[in-house]
Enzyme design. Structure first.
Site, PDB file in Angstrom:
ATOM      1  N   ILE A  18     -22.184 -15.120  27.801  1.00  0.00           N
ATOM      2  CA  ILE A  18     -22.577 -16.472  28.471  1.00  0.00           C
ATOM      3  C   ILE A  18     -21.296 -17.321  28.131  1.00  0.00           C
ATOM      4  O   ILE A  18     -21.094 -18.518  28.560  1.00  0.00           O
ATOM      5  CB  ILE A  18     -23.624 -17.354  27.785  1.00  0.00           C
ATOM      6  N   GLY A  19     -20.081 -17.015  27.440  1.00  0.00           N
ATOM      7  CA  GLY A  19     -19.186 -17.650  27.205  1.00  0.00           C
ATOM      8  C   GLY A  19     -17.869 -16.991  26.466  1.00  0.00           C
ATOM      9  O   GLY A  19     -18.034 -15.913  25.792  1.00  0.00           O
ATOM     10  N   GLY A  21     -14.170 -18.175  23.875  1.00  0.00           N
ATOM     11  CA  GLY A  21     -13.160 -19.197  23.539  1.00  0.00           C
ATOM     12  C   GLY A  21     -11.874 -18.327  22.856  1.00  0.00           C
ATOM     13  O   GLY A  21     -11.756 -17.345  23.171  1.00  0.00           O
ATOM     14  N   GLY A  22     -11.277 -19.269  22.082  1.00  0.00           N
ATOM     15  CA  GLY A  22      -9.921 -18.901  21.693  1.00  0.00           C
ATOM     16  C   GLY A  22     -10.179 -17.802  20.592  1.00  0.00           C
ATOM     17  O   GLY A  22      -9.293 -16.826  20.673  1.00  0.00           O
ATOM     18  N   MET A  23     -11.158 -17.886  19.670  1.00  0.00           N
ATOM     19  CA  MET A  23     -11.212 -17.073  18.612  1.00  0.00           C
ATOM     20  C   MET A  23     -12.630 -16.052  18.727  1.00  0.00           C
ATOM     21  O   MET A  23     -12.691 -15.282  17.952  1.00  0.00           O
ATOM     22  CB  MET A  23     -11.509 -17.725  17.521  1.00  0.00           C
ATOM     23  N   VAL A  26     -19.146 -15.290  23.175  1.00  0.00           N
ATOM     24  CA  VAL A  26     -20.490 -15.960  22.885  1.00  0.00           C
ATOM     25  C   VAL A  26     -21.560 -15.187  24.006  1.00  0.00           C
ATOM     26  O   VAL A  26     -21.437 -14.848  24.948  1.00  0.00           O
ATOM     27  CB  VAL A  26     -20.829 -17.356  23.107  1.00  0.00           C
ATOM     28  N   ASP A 135     -12.377 -29.729  14.848  1.00  0.00           N
ATOM     29  CA  ASP A 135     -12.057 -29.118  16.060  1.00  0.00           C
ATOM     30  C   ASP A 135     -12.956 -30.091  16.983  1.00  0.00           C
ATOM     31  O   ASP A 135     -13.630 -29.518  17.810  1.00  0.00           O
ATOM     32  CB  ASP A 135     -12.144 -27.682  16.284  1.00  0.00           C
TER      33      ASP A 135
END
Length: 709
Positions: A18-19, A21-23, A26, A135
């Site tokens: 569902i997602g 990111g940089g690290m 998800v 962040d």
């Protein structure tokens, strides 16, 4: 490697991605122990190979797992399995604050402040547990479908080193504090800075600093003064502007020192938006070293006399006349003038006057202290103004006894108070104990003598769930106000230019129509001020060719700024605009340059598939072992990669250099012989056997390809 359908920790079934990111990536998953949906954040492989990072990730993730707060995406579990490091979190259905801002162009002041308060409360809970987010940005703030604001990505952010930050720096550098930009130590006040930038974006629809490179943006955070949000949205109250300024001071010591201070000022701005109550240390009188010249350090300065230019000029001329011009024993003009100033200051110093001034200052300080204590006591309910007036006899009007109104219907309470000559105001709050429109209590105790005409504050029940807000979009301001006030809501308005909604009519409202809120809640209406003739609304040029984008912007009186070619993950945008520097609907001056980026396609990624493919018996329980099967490996788009025919399983497939989306399928094609059917004729008793008919079958099995490094 994570695959759809796999089970982590013998508990969490991975359902879908569902997602990303940089690290981390998800996934939506199902918790088979508690039977609830969860979100599973998985550390990317390149970071899982760094033992130092993994150690920090573990410790911070475990610390974050102890955070439980309604404004935080709560962490339920932390685990590791086959070099897969994961965090199990609360699954929040909603959208990020970033997308919400893009959707609405900018938020109303009250909505922005309300969201900021909830975000601050989540950050405060983390800071109280010694967790620094580091962040904070709209991408890490989620607004759920029921309107709850939640901060996410706790635990992993503090573990990030300078190497990991660059992996997603384009999203974070706009919100980074000066000390983070320098690569120095950051603490809770860094989160406060990022919160201030986030509030700025909510209010204006844009970030305060932008640039062509991340380094250029970081330098602006370090060097450039923070622009005022009122430069972009003039109706922003001064208190909210000053909160943004205090949060985003370059020096951490001049910012708010704790989140509770931020929350206090944000709440106060909702009550007194136009009051300039925010105190920002100007840095000139505290902790600043001043160079002392001449003999100033050896003598006490009692008083400084400021001369205007004419007096100074005249005094210097007189000084020039009274001293010899060519004697080497005389001092220079500068020394002569300094001595004369010292004599003037000593002549004008009066010790008696200083004592009088000191006594007056002490009296003033005592009076101010008494006033502050009185206001604090009145706010906390310790001091009752009416009781003081009654005691000293300053209120000469007729006195009446305050009746008991708790548990009474609002209509009856109004009638009773009016009959006694008392005025009233209402505030509403949700209550499970009292039915809707029943008085919960008042600010004046029953039985107390009060002056006729006193205003009694009634607290009234709004019921368990509040009431639905009426849809007033498209109505005139007068009609909308009448409808909402009739239902017990307070109304405030913000004006905004609109090319589609007539002047004086409602564009939007917050809370939105249909939401359940307590009576007495302030409903903010965005009212059209008509088309803004001096400004130009920025159009969307996303998905256009460079030529079409240039024509569109030029026809509206705008210009094209820088044009850059970049990789963009959506292949449909190849050769088209995939970024524009102003959000759609922003109002800008004629001639404003809009920077655009042209997609040169996604980054070329190749995949590999190394697996033993089992027979289709899982999908077809009637499959007979030994049946000859054609096995085809293909991409999700239908491109055939490999074909073989076999009767023995498993089939080994080793393939590399696969292009596409990273998702594929295995296709099984075979002929299934149906079983013969035996029947008995009831009349003759004859047994008849009918041979089975062969049936062609095709089965597809989804597979996941592995990215090649």
């Amino acid at each position: 490697m994570i695959k759809i359908g796999m089970l982590l920790g013998d508990r969490y079934e991975i359902l879908e991605k569902i997602g990303t990111g940089g690290m981390s990536d998800v996934y939506k998953a199902k918790d088979h122990k508690l039977y609830r949906p969860v979100a599973v954040k998985v550390l990317k492989q390149e970071f899982s190979e760094n033992t130092n990072f993994v150690a920090k990730f573990r410790s911070e993730a475990q610390a974050a797992a102890g955070l439980m707060h309604s404004n935080i995406v709560n962490v339920y579990d932390v685990g590791e399995e086959d070099d897969i490091y994961y965090i199990v979190m609360e699954l929040v259905e909603g959208i990020t604050l970033k997308k919400y801002i893009e959707k609405k162009a900018r938020l109303s002041v009250k909505e922005a402040v309300s969201i900021a308060i909830q975000v601050s409360m989540g950050i405060e809970a983390a800071h109280n547990n010694h967790i620094i987010h580091r962040d904070i940005k709209p991408q890490n703030i989620i607004i759920s479908k029921d309107g709850k604001v939640k901060v996410t990505d706790f635990g992993i952010a503090k573990a990030a080193t300078s190497n990991t930050i660059t992996s997603n720096v384009m999203g974070s550098v706009h919100y980074t504090s000066p000390e983070q930009a320098r690569g120095g130590y950051s603490d809770a006040k860094s989160d406060i800075y990022s919160l201030g930038v986030t509030l700025f974006e909510m209010l204006t629809g844009r970030v305060p600093f932008n640039g062509e490179t991340t380094v250029a943006i970081a330098i602006k955070h370090i060097q450039d003064p923070m622009p005022s949000p009122r430069d972009f949205v003039p109706e922003i109250p001064i208190s909210v502007e000053q909160i943004v300024f205090k949060c985003t001071q370059k020096s951490p010591d001049r910012r708010y020192q704790k989140m509770e201070e931020v929350i206090e000022d944000l709440k106060r701005s909702l009550i007194s938006p136009d009051e300039n109550f925010v105190v920002i240390d100007d840095g000139e009188t505290s902790g600043q070293t001043r160079v002392v010249t001449g003999g100033e350090g050896n003598r006490p300065k009692k008083k400084t006399v400021k001369k205007d230019n004419d007096e100074e000029h005249l005094r210097l001329n007189n000084a020039e006349k009274v001293r010899p011009k060519k004697s080497s024993s005389h001092k220079s003009r500068e020394t002569f003038v300094e001595e004369e100033e010292e004599e003037d200051e000593e002549d004008e110093y009066d010790p008696k006057m200083e004592r009088v001034t000191t006594i007056l200052a002490v009296i003033a300080a005592v009076l101010i202290g008494c006033i502050i204590l009185f206001i604090a006591g009145k706010t906390l309910g310790i001091v009752d103004l009416e009781e003081i007036k009654s005691h000293f006899g300053t209120e000469k009007s007729e006195e009446v006894e305050m009746p008991e109104v708790s548990g009474m219907s609002l209509t009856r309470a109004k009638e009773m108070l009016s009959g006694l000559g008392l005025d009233y105001e209402m505030t509403y709050e949700e209550s499970a104990e009292y039915a809707e429109d029943i008085v919960i209590g008042s600010n004046i105790k029953a039985g107390r003598k009060v002056a006729s005409g006193t205003v009694v504050q009634l607290t009234v029940s709004a019921g368990k769930e509040g009431v639905k807000v009426t849809d007033v979009s498209g109505k005139s301001l007068a009609e909308a106000t009448a409808l909402l006030e009739k239902e017990g809501f307070q109304v405030s308005k913000n004006e905004a230019p609109s090319d589609t909604v007539e002047k004086g009519y409602v564009i939007s409202q917050s809370p939105e129509a249909g939401e359940k809120v307590p009576r007495g809640t302030a409903v903010t209406l965005e009212v059209s001020s008509g088309p803004d003739s001096s400004k130009i609304s920025v159009p969307s040029v996303m998905g256009m060719s460079e030529m079409d984008a240039t024509v569109t912007l030029t026809e509206l009186g705008l210009t094209v700024g820088s044009v850059e070619e970049v990789n963009y993950e959506d292949a449909a945008f190849t050769g088209l605009v995939c970024y524009q520097s102003y959000s759609v609907g922003d109002y800008v001056d004629p001639g404003t340059a809009v920077d655009i980026k042209i997609s040169k396609g996604p980054v070329d990624v190749t995949y590999a598939f190394n697996a033993n493919v089992e027979s289709p018996v899982l999908e077809d329980p009637t499959f007979v072992s030994g049946t000859v099967v054609t096995v085809i490996l293909a991409t999700a788009e239908g491109q055939e990669l490999m074909r073989t025919q076999t009767a023995a399983f498993p089939v080994t497939m080793n393939l590399s250099g696969i292009k596409g989306s990273g998702v594929g399928k295995v296709i099984f094609q075979y002929t299934a012989a149906a079983q013969p059917v035996t029947t008995t004729d009831p009349a003759t008793g004859e047994v008849v056997t009918t041979p089975g008919v062969e049936e062609p079958k095709m089965i597809e099995r989804p597979v996941q390809f592995v990215p090649e490094s």
